[in-house]
Design an enzyme around this catalytic site. Structure first.
Site, PDB file in Angstrom:
ATOM      1  N   ARG A 188       0.828  -1.208   0.000  1.00 46.05           N
ATOM      2  CA  ARG A 188       0.000   0.000   0.000  1.00 46.05           C
ATOM      3  C   ARG A 188       0.863   1.259   0.000  1.00 46.05           C
ATOM      4  O   ARG A 188       0.488   2.279  -0.560  1.00 46.05           O
ATOM      5  CB  ARG A 188      -0.940  -0.025   1.197  1.00 46.05           C
ATOM      6  CG  ARG A 188      -1.973  -1.112   1.059  1.00 46.05           C
ATOM      7  CD  ARG A 188      -2.677  -1.444   2.337  1.00 46.05           C
ATOM      8  NE  ARG A 188      -3.566  -0.356   2.750  1.00 46.05           N
ATOM      9  CZ  ARG A 188      -3.231   0.543   3.645  1.00 46.05           C
ATOM     10  NH1 ARG A 188      -2.049   0.507   4.204  1.00 46.05           N
ATOM     11  NH2 ARG A 188      -4.063   1.474   3.978  1.00 46.05           N
TER      12      ARG A 188
ATOM     13  N   ASP B 109     -13.179  -4.445   7.007  1.00 42.50           N
ATOM     14  CA  ASP B 109     -12.439  -5.388   7.851  1.00 42.50           C
ATOM     15  C   ASP B 109     -13.337  -5.905   8.980  1.00 42.50           C
ATOM     16  O   ASP B 109     -13.294  -7.083   9.331  1.00 42.50           O
ATOM     17  CB  ASP B 109     -11.205  -4.685   8.432  1.00 42.50           C
ATOM     18  CG  ASP B 109     -10.454  -3.922   7.362  1.00 42.50           C
ATOM     19  OD1 ASP B 109      -9.804  -4.556   6.533  1.00 42.50           O
ATOM     20  OD2 ASP B 109     -10.554  -2.681   7.328  1.00 42.50           O
TER      21      ASP B 109
ATOM     22  N   HIS C 238      -6.125   0.314   8.070  1.00 40.74           N
ATOM     23  CA  HIS C 238      -6.700  -0.606   7.080  1.00 40.74           C
ATOM     24  C   HIS C 238      -5.535  -1.177   6.265  1.00 40.74           C
ATOM     25  O   HIS C 238      -5.280  -0.773   5.137  1.00 40.74           O
ATOM     26  CB  HIS C 238      -7.702   0.116   6.178  1.00 40.74           C
ATOM     27  CG  HIS C 238      -8.177  -0.746   5.048  1.00 40.74           C
ATOM     28  ND1 HIS C 238      -8.953  -1.864   5.234  1.00 40.74           N
ATOM     29  CD2 HIS C 238      -7.945  -0.682   3.714  1.00 40.74           C
ATOM     30  CE1 HIS C 238      -9.187  -2.445   4.072  1.00 40.74           C
ATOM     31  NE2 HIS C 238      -8.579  -1.751   3.128  1.00 40.74           N
TER      32      HIS C 238
ATOM     33  N   GLN D 193      -8.425  17.232  -3.730  1.00 37.77           N
ATOM     34  CA  GLN D 193      -9.844  17.007  -3.437  1.00 37.77           C
ATOM     35  C   GLN D 193     -10.229  17.645  -2.104  1.00 37.77           C
ATOM     36  O   GLN D 193     -11.362  18.086  -1.929  1.00 37.77           O
ATOM     37  CB  GLN D 193     -10.154  15.514  -3.476  1.00 37.77           C
ATOM     38  CG  GLN D 193      -9.903  14.984  -4.903  1.00 37.77           C
ATOM     39  CD  GLN D 193     -10.509  13.626  -5.193  1.00 37.77           C
ATOM     40  OE1 GLN D 193     -10.905  12.913  -4.286  1.00 37.77           O
ATOM     41  NE2 GLN D 193     -10.563  13.275  -6.455  1.00 37.77           N
TER      42      GLN D 193
ATOM     43  N   ASN E 122      -7.063   3.500  -0.854  1.00 38.95           N
ATOM     44  CA  ASN E 122      -5.860   3.270  -0.041  1.00 38.95           C
ATOM     45  C   ASN E 122      -4.702   4.186  -0.399  1.00 38.95           C
ATOM     46  O   ASN E 122      -4.598   4.606  -1.545  1.00 38.95           O
ATOM     47  CB  ASN E 122      -5.409   1.821  -0.211  1.00 38.95           C
ATOM     48  CG  ASN E 122      -6.282   0.888   0.580  1.00 38.95           C
ATOM     49  OD1 ASN E 122      -6.671   1.205   1.690  1.00 38.95           O
ATOM     50  ND2 ASN E 122      -6.597  -0.253  -0.006  1.00 38.95           N
TER      51      ASN E 122
ATOM     52  N   SER F 237     -11.167  -5.751  -3.928  1.00 41.86           N
ATOM     53  CA  SER F 237     -12.549  -6.057  -3.542  1.00 41.86           C
ATOM     54  C   SER F 237     -13.461  -4.968  -4.104  1.00 41.86           C
ATOM     55  O   SER F 237     -13.071  -3.798  -4.170  1.00 41.86           O
ATOM     56  CB  SER F 237     -12.656  -6.092  -2.019  1.00 41.86           C
ATOM     57  OG  SER F 237     -12.170  -4.883  -1.482  1.00 41.86           O
TER      58      SER F 237
END
Ligand code: LMR
Length: 309
Positions: free
Chosen positions: A76, A137, A165, A90, A109, A220
């Site tokens: 990550r 999770d 995470h 943003q 992530n 996912s």
């Protein structure tokens, strides 16, 4: 899911604003066409745009799913610098154009650190309104326990995801319960398998995102979308009595976790506000794991700041 009322309930009309990059504008317009064609009764409007200002204009809820995606074999942290610049831009757009009480959920992530960057660059958005997704999770932990106990997932509650995470997160079952025919029982007692709970269960939940990427060659999707809806729904409409959920929030120092990081805690929600569940007993095993994931978040923070200069 949003247009069907999964996120905000069956009585709440919605206007969906969708933002994507220029290269994806045509595909985004295709999504808009499909949303119109689905004739959802709750859907009162769709804005599909590549202009961040138009996307953020007046929004009450911002679900930040955009980011540079992690590919198989990538850590990550590898995607950190690509995402920092996205979140910085943003943050400014949300701060200037979203509704003043806008609730923000960061999904992409590294979710906790992206949320931290967003908080830093949108100082006028209350810090309590900026969160990240660890409900995925949390739901994974409920799923693993229900499979092992062979009960329906809705019978299990009050697991906790502590921390990041990432693969250092700590899925904690010490306060989790399961409904049985003899009443509510502690998951540890019902399962009577501390060895599994302290080893394989933890690593399975920690590694589930990577396992899905390996199997699908993509992150996912359904479970993440569903968890994002769960997160916002409970935040806005409240958690059921006696139940808590996990949310990545700006640490207030609870459980000895240093302020200055976005860390996943057990929370209850009422009237649109989350509060950290206080006073849970933490044993030595948990303490070590909670501190290890906090340490990783501090390192990510340092790395993120080094990408900013
Ligand atoms: C997940 O947990 O499924 C994702 O966050 C994995 C990823 O890195 O995209």
């Amino acid at each position: 899911m949003i247009a069907r009322g999964v996120m905000l309930g069956p009585d709440q009309p919605v206007i969906i604003h969708m933002l994507d990059i220029e290269q994806a504008a045509e595909a985004l317009n295709g999504v808009k066409m499909e949303l119109i064609d689905a004739a959802f009764p709750l859907l009162k409007g769709v804005v599909a745009t590549t202009d961040v200002v138009e996307a953020c204009q007046g929004v009450n809820i911002a679900v930040m799913v955009g980011g540079f995606p992690r590919k198989e074999g990538m850590e990550r942290k590898d995607v950190m610098s690509k995402n920092i610049s996205i979140y910085k831009a943003q943050a400014s757009a949300l701060e200037q154009h979203a509704a003043p009480d806008c609730k923000v959920l960061v999904v992409a992530n590294p979710a906790n650190t992206n949320a931290l960057i967003l908080k830093e660059f949108a100082p006028s958005i209350p810090e309590k309104n900026i969160t990240c997704l660890t409900r995925l999770d949390h739901n994974r932990a409920l799923g693993q326990i229900s499979e092992k106990l062979d009960v329906h997932v809705s019978e299990v509650k009050n697991v906790i995801i502590w921390g990041n995470h990432s693969s250092t997160q700590y899925p904690d079952v010490n306060h989790a319960t399961v409904k049985t025919t003899d009443g509510e029982k502690s998951v540890r007692v019902a399962l009577a398998n501390d060895n599994w709970l302290n080893t394989e269960f933890i690593t399975t939940v920690q590694q589930r995102g990577a396992a899905i990427i390996k199997a699908r060659k993509l992150s996912s999707a359904l479970s993440a979308a569903s968890a994002a809806c769960d997160h916002i729904r409970d935040w806005v409409l409240g958690t059921p009595k006696g139940t808590w959920v996990s949310m990545g929030v700006y640490s207030d120092g609870s459980y000895g976790i240093q302020p200055g990081i976005v860390y996943s805690f057990p929370v209850t929600c009422e009237k649109g506000q989350w509060s950290i569940v206080k006073g849970l007993k933490i044993d030595e095993f948990s303490r070590e794991k909670m501190d290890a994931t906090a340490k990783e978040l501090m390192e990510e923070k340092t790395l993120a700041y080094s990408c900013l200069v």
